[in-house]
Design an enzyme around this catalytic site. Sequence first.
Site, PDB file in Angstrom:
ATOM      1  N   LYS A  23      -6.814  -8.425  20.346  1.00  0.00           N
ATOM      2  CA  LYS A  23      -8.220  -8.285  19.945  1.00  0.00           C
ATOM      3  C   LYS A  23      -8.379  -8.556  18.448  1.00  0.00           C
ATOM      4  CE  LYS A  23      -9.898  -4.028  18.962  1.00  0.00           C
ATOM      5  NZ  LYS A  23     -10.569  -3.809  17.669  1.00  0.00           N
ATOM      6  N   ASN A  24      -7.543  -7.900  17.641  1.00  0.00           N
ATOM      7  CA  ASN A  24      -7.753  -7.969  16.192  1.00  0.00           C
ATOM      8  C   ASN A  24      -7.343  -9.303  15.593  1.00  0.00           C
ATOM      9  OD1 ASN A  24      -8.886  -5.491  16.282  1.00  0.00           O
ATOM     10  ND2 ASN A  24      -7.122  -4.382  15.454  1.00  0.00           N
ATOM     11  N   ARG A  92     -17.523  -3.357  13.268  1.00  0.00           N
ATOM     12  CA  ARG A  92     -17.286  -3.563  11.847  1.00  0.00           C
ATOM     13  C   ARG A  92     -16.738  -4.960  11.538  1.00  0.00           C
ATOM     14  NH1 ARG A  92     -15.981  -0.941   6.985  1.00  0.00           N
ATOM     15  NH2 ARG A  92     -14.129  -1.832   6.031  1.00  0.00           N
ATOM     16  N   CYS A 116     -16.425   1.818  14.659  1.00  0.00           N
ATOM     17  CA  CYS A 116     -15.930   3.110  15.145  1.00  0.00           C
ATOM     18  C   CYS A 116     -16.212   4.195  14.119  1.00  0.00           C
ATOM     19  CB  CYS A 116     -14.416   3.042  15.338  1.00  0.00           C
ATOM     20  SG  CYS A 116     -13.888   2.296  16.855  1.00  0.00           S
ATOM     21  N   ARG A 121     -16.040   3.746   5.801  1.00  0.00           N
ATOM     22  CA  ARG A 121     -15.252   2.510   5.782  1.00  0.00           C
ATOM     23  C   ARG A 121     -16.023   1.473   4.966  1.00  0.00           C
ATOM     24  NH1 ARG A 121     -13.691   0.978  11.741  1.00  0.00           N
ATOM     25  NH2 ARG A 121     -12.123  -0.336  10.780  1.00  0.00           N
ATOM     26  N   ASP A 304      -3.421   2.384  14.300  1.00  0.00           N
ATOM     27  CA  ASP A 304      -4.023   2.224  15.631  1.00  0.00           C
ATOM     28  C   ASP A 304      -3.166   2.831  16.751  1.00  0.00           C
ATOM     29  OD1 ASP A 304      -6.139   0.982  14.454  1.00  0.00           O
ATOM     30  OD2 ASP A 304      -5.526  -1.057  14.963  1.00  0.00           O
ATOM     31  N   ILE A 326      -4.263   5.909   6.356  1.00  0.00           N
ATOM     32  CA  ILE A 326      -5.151   4.736   6.279  1.00  0.00           C
ATOM     33  C   ILE A 326      -6.623   5.149   6.386  1.00  0.00           C
ATOM     34  CG2 ILE A 326      -5.695   2.468   7.275  1.00  0.00           C
ATOM     35  CD1 ILE A 326      -2.849   2.581   6.163  1.00  0.00           C
ATOM     36  N   ARG A 396     -13.981  -1.515  24.508  1.00  0.00           N
ATOM     37  CA  ARG A 396     -14.090  -2.365  23.318  1.00  0.00           C
ATOM     38  C   ARG A 396     -12.768  -3.072  23.044  1.00  0.00           C
ATOM     39  NH1 ARG A 396     -16.200   0.179  17.984  1.00  0.00           N
ATOM     40  NH2 ARG A 396     -15.561  -1.910  17.421  1.00  0.00           N
TER      41      ARG A 396
HETATM   42  C1  EPZ Z   1      -8.457  -3.416  10.751  1.00  0.00           C
HETATM   43  O1  EPZ Z   1      -9.637  -2.768  10.306  1.00  0.00           O
HETATM   44  C2  EPZ Z   1      -8.439  -3.256  12.248  1.00  0.00           C
HETATM   45  N1  EPZ Z   1      -9.612  -3.899  12.822  1.00  0.00           N
HETATM   46  C3  EPZ Z   1      -8.405  -1.781  12.619  1.00  0.00           C
HETATM   47  O2  EPZ Z   1      -8.297  -1.661  14.020  1.00  0.00           O
HETATM   48  C4  EPZ Z   1      -7.153  -1.151  11.969  1.00  0.00           C
HETATM   49  O3  EPZ Z   1      -7.158   0.229  12.218  1.00  0.00           O
HETATM   50  C5  EPZ Z   1      -7.166  -1.410  10.459  1.00  0.00           C
HETATM   51  O4  EPZ Z   1      -7.290  -2.837  10.199  1.00  0.00           O
HETATM   52  C6  EPZ Z   1      -5.920  -0.907   9.748  1.00  0.00           C
HETATM   53  O5  EPZ Z   1      -4.787  -1.491  10.313  1.00  0.00           O
HETATM   54  C7  EPZ Z   1      -9.626  -5.203  13.022  1.00  0.00           C
HETATM   55  O6  EPZ Z   1      -8.683  -5.932  12.736  1.00  0.00           O
HETATM   56  C8  EPZ Z   1     -10.845  -5.783  13.648  1.00  0.00           C
HETATM   57  P1  EPZ Z   1      -8.851  -2.157   6.459  1.00  0.00           P
HETATM   58  P2  EPZ Z   1     -10.201  -2.984   8.839  1.00  0.00           P
HETATM   59  O7  EPZ Z   1      -9.795  -3.042   5.736  1.00  0.00           O
HETATM   60  O8  EPZ Z   1     -10.049  -4.425   8.491  1.00  0.00           O
HETATM   61  C9  EPZ Z   1     -10.644   1.233   3.477  1.00  0.00           C
HETATM   62  C10 EPZ Z   1      -8.845  -0.842  16.151  1.00  0.00           C
HETATM   63  O9  EPZ Z   1      -8.772   0.306  16.665  1.00  0.00           O
HETATM   64  N2  EPZ Z   1     -11.414   0.120   2.886  1.00  0.00           N
HETATM   65  O10 EPZ Z   1      -7.381  -2.414   6.287  1.00  0.00           O
HETATM   66  O11 EPZ Z   1     -11.534  -2.368   8.773  1.00  0.00           O
HETATM   67  C11 EPZ Z   1     -11.168   1.578   4.847  1.00  0.00           C
HETATM   68  O12 EPZ Z   1     -12.244   2.462   4.730  1.00  0.00           O
HETATM   69  C12 EPZ Z   1      -9.374  -1.009  14.732  1.00  0.00           C
HETATM   70  O13 EPZ Z   1      -8.543  -1.880  16.746  1.00  0.00           O
HETATM   71  C13 EPZ Z   1     -12.157   0.350   1.742  1.00  0.00           C
HETATM   72  O14 EPZ Z   1     -12.175   1.468   1.202  1.00  0.00           O
HETATM   73  O15 EPZ Z   1      -9.165  -2.121   8.008  1.00  0.00           O
HETATM   74  C14 EPZ Z   1      -9.952   2.155   5.509  1.00  0.00           C
HETATM   75  O16 EPZ Z   1      -9.815   3.511   5.174  1.00  0.00           O
HETATM   76  C15 EPZ Z   1      -9.920   0.252  14.152  1.00  0.00           C
HETATM   77  N3  EPZ Z   1     -12.862  -0.683   1.183  1.00  0.00           N
HETATM   78  C16 EPZ Z   1      -8.775   1.393   4.889  1.00  0.00           C
HETATM   79  O17 EPZ Z   1      -9.311   0.817   3.695  1.00  0.00           O
HETATM   80  C17 EPZ Z   1     -12.854  -1.930   1.719  1.00  0.00           C
HETATM   81  O18 EPZ Z   1     -13.515  -2.836   1.178  1.00  0.00           O
HETATM   82  C18 EPZ Z   1      -8.178   0.274   5.767  1.00  0.00           C
HETATM   83  O19 EPZ Z   1      -9.177  -0.668   6.077  1.00  0.00           O
HETATM   84  C19 EPZ Z   1     -12.095  -2.168   2.884  1.00  0.00           C
HETATM   85  C20 EPZ Z   1     -11.386  -1.130   3.449  1.00  0.00           C
END
Ligand code: EPZ
Length: 419
Positions: A23-24, A92, A116, A121, A304, A326, A396
């Site tokens: 998916k991701n 998101r 979610c 985030r 995840d 995370i 999802r």
């Molecule tokens: C990706 O989300 C995945 N989603 C998530 O999977 C996964 O949990 C996550 O990466 C971490 O591995 C997809 O790939 C579609 P991040 P993403 O940007 O890109 C903070 C699932 O269950 N952050 O690495 O949103 C954020 O709040 C989903 O399949 C900021 O503060 O993850 C979080 O705490 C859920 N500012 C952390 O960083 C920003 O500009 C990690 O976010 C961006 C992120």
Amino acid sequence: MLEKMIVEGGRPLSGEMTVSGSKNSALPILIASIMAPGRFEFHDVPDLMDIHTTAGILSELGAEVENHKTFIVDSTPIASYEASWELVRKMRASFLIMGALIARFRKARVSLPGGCELGLRPVDQHLKGFEYLGVKISEEHGLVIADATGLHGGKVVFDFPTVGATENLLMASVTAPGETVIQNAAREPEIVDLARALTAMGARIEGAGEETIRIQGVQSLSPITHKIIPDRIEAGTFMVAAAITGGTIIMNNVPTTMLVSVMEKLRECGVRFEETGDALTVIGPKKITPVDIETLPYPGFPTDLQAPFTSLLTIADGTSIISETIFEKRFAHVPELIRLGADITIDGRSAVIKGTGGLLGAPVMSSDLRNSASLIIAGLAARGATEVYRIYHLDRGYERMEEKLSRLGAVIRRVRQDD
Ligand code: EPZ
């Protein structure tokens, strides 16, 4: 119509399953299809709600989308550069449309994302990254507006490795004149898959999967045919399902090289793995040995799989500690697991899990994608019936999970939820 899943636990899983496409990985790659006009063909795209949402976003922009066995996008007719709240709020990852629109049109209007319930985030790193590349960002009525007429290569330094911002900046930079260097980039396999797709489209990218990615801007991109990598999180979830039931399953299409930290933790729990050709046999132990886990950016242990592992450790032979680094709010499964008889206390960002003799089925409420999977997994081990409410979260991100589990001998069925 709301649905719930009813699981009758206590049966060891046994049989064979095949892991679906990721998916991701699929989400950003499908979105990248708007970056060049033409007909794209994608294979191994899982059939999921988030993929349907992505198809909706592409169609809304004007693309022609066919989503049968092969996912086909003709992005020639795209004329709009605005992604509305109606679609973006559902997921998101929709915010990745921003980088793709910047690359194609030098402008974008994208609603601030929902997704979610995982705590705050924000998208500050995405926006900061675009600004490094000369994009002017403003916000109005919940929309982020990008003016990228002055787009150029530049040095992007993230405060921490974020998956989404790395993907967004990769897309925005591939047609930015000059060189872009992304430092402190996320290293997830899904980023490598996106870079592979973009490179096939004509982009010049070096270092995807490493901390520093270098991109040389190119003038144009062309459509591609691309096969999505297998879903490492689905694979990990089924490994945990085999382990918690003390079952033995044969898995096909498992990306073992992307699951090193996960398989290591499962081995510590007592799980055995046997690789034969392309298949992987997962042999669950009689007793689960407790382990301590800290979620980290790749190649560390994935957030995840934190919820499914919490379920597994509720029946371990001793105490485990899981620390979530995370997301600040990813323990919504804990009160539900406690309803099944688990002994868990939350201390800040850590869960202290004392193994109990066993779980007992009860009604539970899922509130995000991975926690719904963790409740089903707990249900597989619990005595009696576990009813997991609001199962739409599961849809999802897991392709026909109950069918796959049924074929492995689980007793699980989807029924209408009345309220
Ligand atoms: C990706 O989300 C995945 N989603 C998530 O999977 C996964 O949990 C996550 O990466 C971490 O591995 C997809 O790939 C579609 P991040 P993403 O940007 O890109 C903070 C699932 O269950 N952050 O690495 O949103 C954020 O709040 C989903 O399949 C900021 O503060 O993850 C979080 O705490 C859920 N500012 C952390 O960083 C920003 O500009 C990690 O976010 C961006 C992120």
